[in-house]
Design an enzyme around this catalytic site. Sequence first.
Site, mmCIF file in Angstrom:
data_model
loop_
_atom_site.group_PDB
_atom_site.id
_atom_site.type_symbol
_atom_site.label_atom_id
_atom_site.label_comp_id
_atom_site.label_asym_id
_atom_site.label_seq_id
_atom_site.Cartn_x
_atom_site.Cartn_y
_atom_site.Cartn_z
ATOM 1 C CD1 TRP A 292 1.400 -5.020 -53.900
ATOM 2 C CD2 TRP A 292 1.651 -7.103 -53.105
ATOM 3 N NE1 TRP A 292 2.726 -5.353 -54.025
ATOM 4 C CE2 TRP A 292 2.919 -6.630 -53.551
ATOM 5 C CE3 TRP A 292 1.564 -8.387 -52.588
ATOM 6 C CZ2 TRP A 292 4.070 -7.398 -53.476
ATOM 7 C CZ3 TRP A 292 2.709 -9.163 -52.503
ATOM 8 C CH2 TRP A 292 3.952 -8.665 -52.937
ATOM 9 C CE LYS B 160 7.453 -4.506 -52.306
ATOM 10 N NZ LYS B 160 7.332 -5.788 -51.598
ATOM 11 C CG ASP C 69 3.176 -0.409 -48.028
ATOM 12 O OD1 ASP C 69 4.273 -0.017 -47.575
ATOM 13 O OD2 ASP C 69 2.624 -1.452 -47.652
ATOM 14 C CG HIS D 99 4.814 -0.911 -51.344
ATOM 15 N ND1 HIS D 99 3.702 -1.627 -51.729
ATOM 16 C CD2 HIS D 99 5.449 -1.695 -50.422
ATOM 17 C CE1 HIS D 99 3.661 -2.777 -51.080
ATOM 18 N NE2 HIS D 99 4.713 -2.833 -50.274
ATOM 19 C CG HIS E 221 -1.070 -1.259 -46.620
ATOM 20 N ND1 HIS E 221 -0.830 -2.403 -47.351
ATOM 21 C CD2 HIS E 221 -2.381 -1.313 -46.271
ATOM 22 C CE1 HIS E 221 -1.942 -3.109 -47.437
ATOM 23 N NE2 HIS E 221 -2.895 -2.465 -46.800
ATOM 24 C CG ASP F 211 8.312 -2.928 -48.693
ATOM 25 O OD1 ASP F 211 7.851 -2.353 -47.696
ATOM 26 O OD2 ASP F 211 7.703 -3.819 -49.303
ATOM 27 C CG ASP G 26 1.804 -4.399 -45.005
ATOM 28 O OD1 ASP G 26 2.217 -5.419 -44.426
ATOM 29 O OD2 ASP G 26 1.715 -4.308 -46.244
#
Length: 420
Positions: free
Chosen positions: A185, A228, A259, A262, A286, A294, A326
């Site tokens: 990332w 993201k 995620d 994201h 995640h 976020d 995360d």
Amino acid sequence: MSSPIERSYNEAKELYAKHGIDVDQALRKLEKVKISIHCWQGDDVRGFLNREQELTGGISVTGNYPGAARTPDELRADLEKALSLIPGKHKVNLHAIYADTDERVELDALEPRHYAKWVEWAKEQGLGLDFNPTCFSHEKSADGFTLSHPDPAIRQFWIGHCKASRKIGAYFGEQLGQTCVTNVWIPDGFKDTPFDRLAPRKRLKEALDEVFAEELNPAHNLDAVESKLFGLGAEAYTVGSHEFYMGYGLQHNKLICLDAGHFHPTEVISNKLSALSLFAEGILLHVSRPVRWDSDHVVTLDDELLDIGRELVRGDLLAKTHIGLDFFDASINRVAAWVIGTRNTIKALLRAMLEPSAALRQAELEGDYTTRLALSEEMKTYPFGAVWDYYCERQGVPVREGWLGEVKVYEQEVLLKRGG
């Protein structure tokens, strides 16, 4: 004589069995699921390389709760305490900045030996390890660009770091006998609207091609790429968007990381899993909890987490999905944050495993949406908690909120005795 927990469990089993649900089988299946627990909750993403460096990359950790880990030994002790309160055997996810070494080493010069103590510890604990290059909180990422940087020298530095990270991941997998997921990332992007959106993405694609050029044994290391929507300082444009990484991952057979924080606040990743599973080599999750943005709050047993669990179980996607956490919250006890988030993630999977899948699928195929809705709603008040309590007791971890007392004792005896 059976315990009250076992008696409640047996009563619950009978109720679920009426719908064809084998609870014992569900628990055996749950035992095999490994959650990758992120080390950076324990020290607010500071790491042990360049600890004096300001946290950057659009990442923000708020709060000043006492007891953050200051050394690798302290972090491992905190992880051990958390893992002792979580049912099952799991993995720990490291960022590159968590190297355990006395050397002053640059990110592109990191080697497996700098993580030998982590591997030794993981062997002792029976854990797997996952890994991430750290493309933030560094002087060469100060302007917000790494693998897509217009300066070839800086770009090459980050390429070298990601190459080194893959070799470290392969070392973890080989030494521990559990495949390491090495996830890339980067924070690259613009605060305001760019003129040229294409050029940075071309540079990123070429950089990734170089990073992944060396073939590694997939039994030891699997590569993942993470998108993201935006970050602090990159509100207008993110080079590594979802579309970019989905395309790259599909083309190059990489795991695609989703995620939970994201995407746009109105998007959820649960709805993406079934579609992506048809085309992707594999999926990395995640699991986080965004609040308005976020913000990486501790995972709660909310609707989205339950939906993620349902999609993974209903679609039989657990075999191709790697589940990691995360989040980072410095406003509460950090060990408790790990325990709450991980236990909730496991609970969501168990809830999904206790659905009458065959009956619901058949009702839907027959167009009997009344039965689908009625049965789905009634199952929400079935005695899931009795099954969870039994699972925890059988795994040798505290039942219900019993773990909180152990964390409070650990806080008094260990965490509060640490300096700033």
